[in-house]
Write an enzyme that holds these catalytic residues in place. Structure first.
Site, PDB file in Angstrom:
ATOM      1  N   ASP A 150      -7.193   4.221  -4.443  1.00 18.15           N
ATOM      2  CA  ASP A 150      -7.833   4.105  -3.123  1.00 18.15           C
ATOM      3  C   ASP A 150      -8.441   5.492  -2.880  1.00 18.15           C
ATOM      4  O   ASP A 150      -8.674   6.233  -3.854  1.00 18.15           O
ATOM      5  CB  ASP A 150      -6.806   3.705  -2.042  1.00 18.15           C
ATOM      6  CG  ASP A 150      -7.458   3.265  -0.725  1.00 18.15           C
ATOM      7  OD1 ASP A 150      -7.916   2.113  -0.649  1.00 18.15           O
ATOM      8  OD2 ASP A 150      -7.537   4.084   0.212  1.00 18.15           O
ATOM      9  N   LYS A 202       0.863  -1.190   0.000  1.00 18.81           N
ATOM     10  CA  LYS A 202       0.000   0.000   0.000  1.00 18.81           C
ATOM     11  C   LYS A 202       0.889   1.227   0.000  1.00 18.81           C
ATOM     12  O   LYS A 202       2.009   1.187   0.521  1.00 18.81           O
ATOM     13  CB  LYS A 202      -0.877   0.028   1.251  1.00 18.81           C
ATOM     14  CG  LYS A 202      -2.079   0.928   1.116  1.00 18.81           C
ATOM     15  CD  LYS A 202      -3.233   0.187   0.484  1.00 18.81           C
ATOM     16  CE  LYS A 202      -4.418   1.073   0.178  1.00 18.81           C
ATOM     17  NZ  LYS A 202      -5.591   0.257  -0.233  1.00 18.81           N
TER      18      LYS A 202
HETATM   19  P1  NDP Z   1     -13.050   7.763  -2.836  1.00 18.24           P
HETATM   20  O1  NDP Z   1     -11.956   8.733  -2.709  1.00 18.24           O
HETATM   21  O2  NDP Z   1     -13.673   7.530  -4.165  1.00 18.24           O
HETATM   22  O3  NDP Z   1     -14.239   8.147  -1.832  1.00 18.24           O
HETATM   23  C1  NDP Z   1     -13.995   8.250  -0.469  1.00 18.24           C
HETATM   24  C2  NDP Z   1     -15.280   8.622   0.223  1.00 18.24           C
HETATM   25  O4  NDP Z   1     -15.119   8.459   1.626  1.00 18.24           O
HETATM   26  C3  NDP Z   1     -15.669  10.074   0.019  1.00 18.24           C
HETATM   27  O5  NDP Z   1     -17.056  10.191   0.054  1.00 18.24           O
HETATM   28  C4  NDP Z   1     -15.011  10.749   1.210  1.00 18.24           C
HETATM   29  O6  NDP Z   1     -15.609  11.972   1.581  1.00 18.24           O
HETATM   30  C5  NDP Z   1     -15.229   9.730   2.286  1.00 18.24           C
HETATM   31  N1  NDP Z   1     -14.164   9.858   3.290  1.00 18.24           N
HETATM   32  C6  NDP Z   1     -12.839   9.720   3.102  1.00 18.24           C
HETATM   33  N2  NDP Z   1     -12.153   9.963   4.214  1.00 18.24           N
HETATM   34  C7  NDP Z   1     -13.087  10.261   5.132  1.00 18.24           C
HETATM   35  C8  NDP Z   1     -12.999  10.605   6.499  1.00 18.24           C
HETATM   36  N3  NDP Z   1     -11.822  10.680   7.141  1.00 18.24           N
HETATM   37  N4  NDP Z   1     -14.168  10.826   7.159  1.00 18.24           N
HETATM   38  C9  NDP Z   1     -15.367  10.755   6.506  1.00 18.24           C
HETATM   39  N5  NDP Z   1     -15.501  10.460   5.204  1.00 18.24           N
HETATM   40  C10 NDP Z   1     -14.380  10.204   4.543  1.00 18.24           C
HETATM   41  O7  NDP Z   1     -12.490   6.404  -2.228  1.00 18.24           O
HETATM   42  P2  NDP Z   1     -12.972   4.895  -2.439  1.00 18.24           P
HETATM   43  O8  NDP Z   1     -14.453   4.841  -2.633  1.00 18.24           O
HETATM   44  O9  NDP Z   1     -12.093   4.281  -3.426  1.00 18.24           O
HETATM   45  O10 NDP Z   1     -12.595   4.262  -1.025  1.00 18.24           O
HETATM   46  C11 NDP Z   1     -13.517   4.190   0.062  1.00 18.24           C
HETATM   47  C12 NDP Z   1     -13.085   3.109   1.025  1.00 18.24           C
HETATM   48  O11 NDP Z   1     -13.049   1.845   0.334  1.00 18.24           O
HETATM   49  C13 NDP Z   1     -11.681   3.268   1.609  1.00 18.24           C
HETATM   50  O12 NDP Z   1     -11.678   2.753   2.918  1.00 18.24           O
HETATM   51  C14 NDP Z   1     -10.814   2.398   0.715  1.00 18.24           C
HETATM   52  O13 NDP Z   1      -9.641   1.988   1.367  1.00 18.24           O
HETATM   53  C15 NDP Z   1     -11.765   1.234   0.483  1.00 18.24           C
HETATM   54  N6  NDP Z   1     -11.505   0.400  -0.671  1.00 18.24           N
HETATM   55  C16 NDP Z   1     -11.403   0.923  -1.928  1.00 18.24           C
HETATM   56  C17 NDP Z   1     -11.179   0.096  -3.008  1.00 18.24           C
HETATM   57  C18 NDP Z   1     -11.137   0.618  -4.404  1.00 18.24           C
HETATM   58  O14 NDP Z   1     -11.011  -0.204  -5.320  1.00 18.24           O
HETATM   59  N7  NDP Z   1     -11.254   1.916  -4.641  1.00 18.24           N
HETATM   60  C19 NDP Z   1     -10.991  -1.337  -2.834  1.00 18.24           C
HETATM   61  C20 NDP Z   1     -11.186  -1.809  -1.492  1.00 18.24           C
HETATM   62  C21 NDP Z   1     -11.421  -0.948  -0.460  1.00 18.24           C
HETATM   63  P3  NDP Z   1     -14.844  13.355   1.311  1.00 18.24           P
HETATM   64  O15 NDP Z   1     -15.021  13.605  -0.166  1.00 18.24           O
HETATM   65  O16 NDP Z   1     -15.500  14.350   2.176  1.00 18.24           O
HETATM   66  O17 NDP Z   1     -13.392  13.138   1.673  1.00 18.24           O
HETATM   67  O1  2IT Z   2      -7.955  -1.623  -0.618  1.00 18.91           O
HETATM   68  C1  2IT Z   2      -7.925  -2.128  -1.757  1.00 18.91           C
HETATM   69  O2  2IT Z   2      -8.045  -3.342  -1.927  1.00 18.91           O
HETATM   70  C2  2IT Z   2      -7.764  -1.226  -2.899  1.00 18.91           C
HETATM   71  N1  2IT Z   2      -7.713  -0.018  -2.709  1.00 18.91           N
HETATM   72  C3  2IT Z   2      -7.617  -1.788  -4.275  1.00 18.91           C
HETATM   73  C4  2IT Z   2      -6.218  -2.271  -4.531  1.00 18.91           C
HETATM   74  C5  2IT Z   2      -5.922  -2.700  -5.940  1.00 18.91           C
HETATM   75  O3  2IT Z   2      -4.744  -3.001  -6.170  1.00 18.91           O
HETATM   76  O4  2IT Z   2      -6.809  -2.748  -6.788  1.00 18.91           O
END
Ligand code: NDP
Ligand code: 2IT
Length: 448
Positions: free
Chosen positions: A168, A128
């Site tokens: 992420d 990561k």
């Molecule tokens: P994005 O950046 O697309 O969206 C993040 C969302 O979460 C936004 O709505 C953001 O709001 C909110 N957020 C972030 N930080 C905070 C905080 N400290 N407090 C409150 N709200 C918060 O990210 P993703 O959708 O990609 O990721 C969301 C979650 O999913 C994370 O935990 C990530 O690690 C996990 N994840 C993502 C994967 C992927 O493929 N993208 C895969 C597996 C897990 P704001 O705009 O106000 O910051």
């Molecule tokens: O937390 C996760 O699994 C991710 N943000 C996706 C990682 C990836 O390599 O697609």
């Protein structure tokens, strides 16, 4: 020595070596607490100090990221990549750009990624990275200059057979594009060094949807164990980014009703449900105009609660999809009191240990992050396969593979929980099944 004495000693060593890194400690503790019966059954892991090794990243890279804003002012951020474990394949895992990013957050994410990637059964190790850069309020050009500077250093550490980053929080298609362009210029290679690429230059169909879709597929498997389906279920979802958007889309397809969205400023509650038309507005607002979720309330005339999270709203199923520790013990108790029957974690480590205790005590169907959100990285694995083949698969093919992977992950977690005397506890099952595959590979590979 008893297994719990061993894991306790490892935990103390982790605290000593990584002082103050509370998120990392939290993620390690959860896994170590699951391993007692595994170590009793496998003294070879104890003899080879597999647990001591697995909590220590193979390599840690920290670097300076200087960049200039549109006015010409200089800024310096910190960049990181934690290459945690390569027993099963090249390091693989996302990059997070958020002002709260630090070594603790990225180590917890890198550590969990190792077990998550193992559960997919695809050939991927765990890593990561990211930066404390805040993309909010920056112009596209500023984001581009930051991404170029970040990749100028990172490019010497990664490669399609070495380490393959992805998105992420704060890193989506735009950032992956800028970083890929810079990697290509410096290394003079067009390779699958990043996943989450755009479709017209090496990306995979269904990668943007994969984490959200996968989480709902996983939850569907959990419901089936109680002869239930999503038809008519009221669901609360947090966040409004990538994972949230496609969780809501899949819930709609399966006849459920998603009623909340949030961001770091507040929560909207739409009791009529966030249908596909409203979701299209959210996608444009978040991904193109980069607005705030409050605009949803203004546009559709629904309730907006400033500073609140969605967990006070009555639901059948909850999908935390924003960030770590977004459900604490009290929130979990509220969910239970309101009759919630399922929690599936789209975000990484969104539930505090006290929240998890509530789920388990109250026999809620609980899908832990490293299993429930593994669809994203699994589809990244499928993107890597397509890049190696120099082919792209049809949408239906990728979606079917993703669906089968999520069914298989659920089965592994369910069966490992049974085998190790914790029937129904998918958190234990995920930690155990994920660990055993990595541990066996490490044993096979000698002193690694
Ligand atoms: P994005 O950046 O697309 O969206 C993040 C969302 O979460 C936004 O709505 C953001 O709001 C909110 N957020 C972030 N930080 C905070 C905080 N400290 N407090 C409150 N709200 C918060 O990210 P993703 O959708 O990609 O990721 C969301 C979650 O999913 C994370 O935990 C990530 O690690 C996990 N994840 C993502 C994967 C992927 O493929 N993208 C895969 C597996 C897990 P704001 O705009 O106000 O910051
Ligand atoms: O937390 C996760 O699994 C991710 N943000 C996706 C990682 C990836 O390599 O697609």
């Amino acid at each position: 020595m008893a297994a719990n004495t061993i894991t306790q000693a490892v935990y103390e060593q982790v605290i000593q070596r990584n002082p103050g890194e509370v998120e990392f400690h939290q993620a390690v503790k959860e896994v170590l607490d699951s391993l007692g019966s595994v170590l009793e059954k496998h003294p070879e892991y104890v003899d080879a100090k597999i647990v001591d090794r697995i909590v220590e990243p193979e390599r840690q890279i920290i670097f300076r990221v200087p960049w200039q804003d549109d006015k010409g002012d200089f800024h310096v951020n910190r960049g990181f990549r934690f290459e945690f474990n390569s027993a099963l394949g090249p390091y693989k895992g996302g990059l997070r750009f958020h002002p709260t990013v630090n070594a603790s957050i990225l180590k917890f994410l890198g550590f969990e990624q190792v077990f998550k990637n193992s559960l997919t059964t695809l050939p991927m190790g765990g890593g990561k990275g990211g930066s404390d850069f805040d993309p909010k309020g920056k112009s596209d050009n500023e984001v581009m200059r930051f991404c170029q500077s970040f990749m100028t250093e990172l490019c010497r550490h990664i490669g399609p057979d070495t380490d393959v980053p992805a998105g992420d929080i704060g890193v989506g298609g735009r950032e992956i594009g800028f970083m890929f362009g810079q990697y290509k210029r410096i290394r003079n290679e067009f390779t699958g060094v990043l996943t989450g690429k755009a479709l017209n230059w090496g990306g995979s169909l269904v990668r943007p949807e994969a984490t959200g879709y996968g989480c709902v597929y996983f939850a569907e498997e959990m419901l089936k164990t109680r002869s239930e389906s999503f038809e008519g279920k009221v669901c609360t979802v947090s966040g409004s980014g990538n994972v949230t958007q496609y969780t809501v889309e899949k819930l709609n397809q399966l006849g459920a009703k998603a009623v909340t969205l949030s961001d770091s400023n507040g929560t909207i509650y739409d009791p009529d449900g966030i249908d596909d038309e409203k979701l299209a507005f959210v996608l444009d607002m978040k991904n193109v105009r980069r607005g705030r979720i409050k605009e949803y309330a203004e546009k559709f005339g629904v309730e907006y609660s400033e500073g609140k999270r969605p967990w006070g709203i009555k639901c059948d199923c909850a999908f935390p999809s924003a960030t770590q520790n977004e459900i604490d013990g009290n929130d979990a108790k509220t969910l239970v009191d309101n009759g919630c029957m399922l929690v599936a974690e789209g975000a990484n480590m969104p539930s505090t240990p006290e929240a998890i205790e509530q789920y388990i005590e109250n026999k809620i169907l609980y899908g832990p992050a490293k299993a429930a959100n593994a669809g994203g990285v699994a589809t990244s694995g499928l993107e890597m396969s397509q890049n190696s083949l120099r082919l792209s698969w049809a949408r239906e093919e990728v979606d079917e593979r993703l669906h089968n992977i999520m069914i298989a992950i659920h089965k592994q977690c369910y069966e490992a929980a049974e085998e190790y005397g914790q029937p129904g506890n998918l958190m234990m099952g995920a930690n155990i099944a994920g660990f055993v595959r990595v541990a066996d590979a490490m044993l096979d590979q000698g002193l690694v």
